[in-house]
Enzyme design. Structure first.
Site, PDB file in Angstrom:
ATOM      1  N   ASN A  72       0.875  -1.178   0.000  1.00  0.00           N
ATOM      2  CA  ASN A  72       0.000   0.000   0.000  1.00  0.00           C
ATOM      3  C   ASN A  72       0.909   1.224   0.000  1.00  0.00           C
ATOM      4  O   ASN A  72       1.470   1.572   1.033  1.00  0.00           O
ATOM      5  CB  ASN A  72      -0.903  -0.024   1.245  1.00  0.00           C
ATOM      6  CG  ASN A  72      -1.702   1.267   1.387  1.00  0.00           C
ATOM      7  OD1 ASN A  72      -1.825   2.050   0.436  1.00  0.00           O
ATOM      8  ND2 ASN A  72      -2.251   1.489   2.579  1.00  0.00           N
ATOM      9  N   LYS A 116       0.188   4.255  -0.272  1.00  0.00           N
ATOM     10  CA  LYS A 116      -0.438   5.466   0.310  1.00  0.00           C
ATOM     11  C   LYS A 116      -0.176   6.669  -0.601  1.00  0.00           C
ATOM     12  O   LYS A 116      -0.079   6.508  -1.820  1.00  0.00           O
ATOM     13  CB  LYS A 116       0.063   5.707   1.733  1.00  0.00           C
ATOM     14  CG  LYS A 116      -0.036   4.469   2.620  1.00  0.00           C
ATOM     15  CD  LYS A 116       0.100   4.790   4.081  1.00  0.00           C
ATOM     16  CE  LYS A 116       0.234   3.505   4.877  1.00  0.00           C
ATOM     17  NZ  LYS A 116      -0.052   3.682   6.285  1.00  0.00           N
ATOM     18  N   HIS A 125      -9.606   1.213   4.894  1.00  0.00           N
ATOM     19  CA  HIS A 125      -8.342   1.411   5.602  1.00  0.00           C
ATOM     20  C   HIS A 125      -8.581   2.374   6.767  1.00  0.00           C
ATOM     21  O   HIS A 125      -9.374   3.316   6.657  1.00  0.00           O
ATOM     22  CB  HIS A 125      -7.291   1.982   4.641  1.00  0.00           C
ATOM     23  CG  HIS A 125      -5.911   1.969   5.213  1.00  0.00           C
ATOM     24  ND1 HIS A 125      -5.491   2.885   6.141  1.00  0.00           N
ATOM     25  CD2 HIS A 125      -4.860   1.140   5.002  1.00  0.00           C
ATOM     26  CE1 HIS A 125      -4.228   2.612   6.473  1.00  0.00           C
ATOM     27  NE2 HIS A 125      -3.830   1.552   5.798  1.00  0.00           N
ATOM     28  N   GLU A 128      -7.003   4.775   7.862  1.00  0.00           N
ATOM     29  CA  GLU A 128      -6.788   6.196   7.553  1.00  0.00           C
ATOM     30  C   GLU A 128      -8.014   6.778   6.847  1.00  0.00           C
ATOM     31  O   GLU A 128      -8.375   7.933   7.070  1.00  0.00           O
ATOM     32  CB  GLU A 128      -5.509   6.346   6.705  1.00  0.00           C
ATOM     33  CG  GLU A 128      -4.260   6.063   7.536  1.00  0.00           C
ATOM     34  CD  GLU A 128      -3.057   5.580   6.740  1.00  0.00           C
ATOM     35  OE1 GLU A 128      -3.071   5.645   5.504  1.00  0.00           O
ATOM     36  OE2 GLU A 128      -2.091   5.110   7.390  1.00  0.00           O
ATOM     37  N   GLU A 162      -5.895  -5.100  10.554  1.00  0.00           N
ATOM     38  CA  GLU A 162      -4.901  -4.048  10.748  1.00  0.00           C
ATOM     39  C   GLU A 162      -5.207  -3.298  12.043  1.00  0.00           C
ATOM     40  O   GLU A 162      -6.007  -2.344  12.030  1.00  0.00           O
ATOM     41  CB  GLU A 162      -4.936  -3.060   9.583  1.00  0.00           C
ATOM     42  CG  GLU A 162      -4.561  -3.653   8.249  1.00  0.00           C
ATOM     43  CD  GLU A 162      -3.891  -2.624   7.356  1.00  0.00           C
ATOM     44  OE1 GLU A 162      -2.773  -2.894   6.895  1.00  0.00           O
ATOM     45  OE2 GLU A 162      -4.473  -1.543   7.148  1.00  0.00           O
ATOM     46  N   GLY A 222       1.899   2.139  10.824  1.00  0.00           N
ATOM     47  CA  GLY A 222       2.833   3.250  10.706  1.00  0.00           C
ATOM     48  C   GLY A 222       3.528   3.615  11.999  1.00  0.00           C
ATOM     49  O   GLY A 222       4.191   4.649  12.089  1.00  0.00           O
ATOM     50  N   SER A 241       2.905  -2.321  10.488  1.00  0.00           N
ATOM     51  CA  SER A 241       4.336  -2.357  10.794  1.00  0.00           C
ATOM     52  C   SER A 241       4.986  -3.703  10.483  1.00  0.00           C
ATOM     53  O   SER A 241       5.891  -4.142  11.208  1.00  0.00           O
ATOM     54  CB  SER A 241       4.601  -1.936  12.249  1.00  0.00           C
ATOM     55  OG  SER A 241       4.227  -0.572  12.441  1.00  0.00           O
TER      56      SER A 241
END
Ligand code: PEP
Length: 247
Positions: free
Chosen positions: A9, A11, A89, A91, A161, A167, A204
Site C-alpha cells: 500500500n 499510500k 483502511h 486512515e 490491521e 505506521g 508495521s
C-alpha cells in the site's frame, strides 16, 4: 490454503521516476502472490510496468457513475487493470469519515466490478485495552456482510490491521495477530462464509518480523505500508511469505 498474498500500500507516495525504479526492483517471485496498490494517477504507469505482480487501488467510490465530483468507480479501476481495491483502511475511516456502512457499500461496489476488495478491519489501542477487539472487528465485518451477503464474502480478502500498529513501528506480536485472525476465521464460519477466505495481517510488517507473523496458521499474507516503498524490504517480506507458505 494457497500461496500467501503480499500487498503493498503505497499510500500518498510516489512520482513517475520513483515508481519506475521501485517497480523495476520488485519483480514477481514464484511461490507468493504479490500486488501493489498505487495512487490513482499512477495506475496506468504501474499497469504498463508490472509483470506478474497484480495492480490495486487504495480506495473507491461506492457509486458507479454520475454527479460525484472527484470520485473514481470500481468499473474505472477494472478498466485500468486493477485486481484489488483496499476498502476501509483505518486512515480512510479516521481522516475521511468512512463509517462501517460506507465501507460495506464500497466493498459491494468492488465486487460489482468483479474486482477483489481488501477489507480492512481493526481496533484502536483504547478498544484493545478495553478488551473490545472482536466486538469492534465483528461490527466492522457485520457491515460488510450486510452489504455483500454471504456469497459476496467469498470474493473478499480481509486485512486485520490494528490501528495502533499502522505506521507506528509497533507490529502486533505473532500470537496477538494469530488470536484475532483465528477469531475472524470463527466469525466467518459462524456466518456461513465459505472456507478459504484470505486474512492478511497489516501494521508495521517489516523484513525482520514478517517470517514470524507469516508462520502463524491463520495469517495468509500481509498488507504492507511503509516497507512497500523500499524495494529490498518489500522483496524480503515476499521471500518470508514464500518460506512460510503452504506450497
Ligand atoms: C498500511 O498502511 O496498511 C500499513 C499496514 O502501514 P505500515 O505497514 O506502514 O504500518
Amino acid at each position: 490454503m494457497a500461496q500467501k498474498l503480499v500487498v503493498g500500500n503505497w499510500k500518498l507516495n510516489g512520482s513517475l521516476a520513483a515508481n519506475e525504479a521501485l517497480i523495476g526492483a520488485c519483480g514477481a517471485l514464484a511461490g507468493v502472490e504479490m500486488a501493489v496498490c498505487v495512487p490513482f494517477p499512477y495506475l496506468a504507469q504501474a499497469a504498463s510496468l508490472l509483470a506478474g505482480v497484480a495492480l490495486g487501488a487504495q480506495t473507491v467510490s461506492e457509486f458507479q457513475s454520475g454527479a460525484y465530483t472527484g470520485e473514481v468507480s470500481a468499473e474505472m479501476l477494472a478498466e485500468m487493470g486493477c485486481r484489488y481495491v483496499i476498502v476501509g483502511h483505518s486512515e480512510r475511516r479516521a481522516l475521511f469519515g468512512e463509517d462501517d456502512a460506507a465501507v460495506g457499500r464500497k466493498a459491494q461496489s468492488v465486487l460489482r466490478a468483479e474486482l477483489v476488495p481488501i477489507v480492512c478491519v481493526g481496533e484502536s489501542l483504547a478498544e484493545r485495552e478495553a478488551g473490545r477487539v472482536m466486538e469492534v472487528v465483528g461490527r466492522q465485518l457485520d457491515a460488510v456482510l450486510a452489504s455483500v451477503g454471504v456469497q459476496g464474502l467469498s470474493g473478499v480478502v480481509i486485512a486485520y490491521e490494528p490501528v495502533w500498529a499502522i505506521g507506528t513501528g509497533r507490529a502486533a506480536g505473532a500470537d496477538e495477530a494469530q488470536e484475532v485472525h483465528a477469531a475472524i476465521r470463527r466469525w466467518l464460519a459462524d456466518h456461513g462464509a465459505p472456507k478459504g477466505i484470505r486474512i492478511l495481517y497489516g501494521g508495521s510488517v517489516k523484513a525482520d518480523n514478517a517470517a514470524t507473523l507469516f508462520a502463524m496458521p491463520d495469517v495468509d499474507g500481509g498488507l504492507i505500508g511503509g516497507a512497500s516503498l523500499v524495494a529490498q524490504d518489500f522483496m524480503a517480506i515476499c521471500r518470508a511469505a514464500i518460506a512460510n507458505g503452504d506450497d
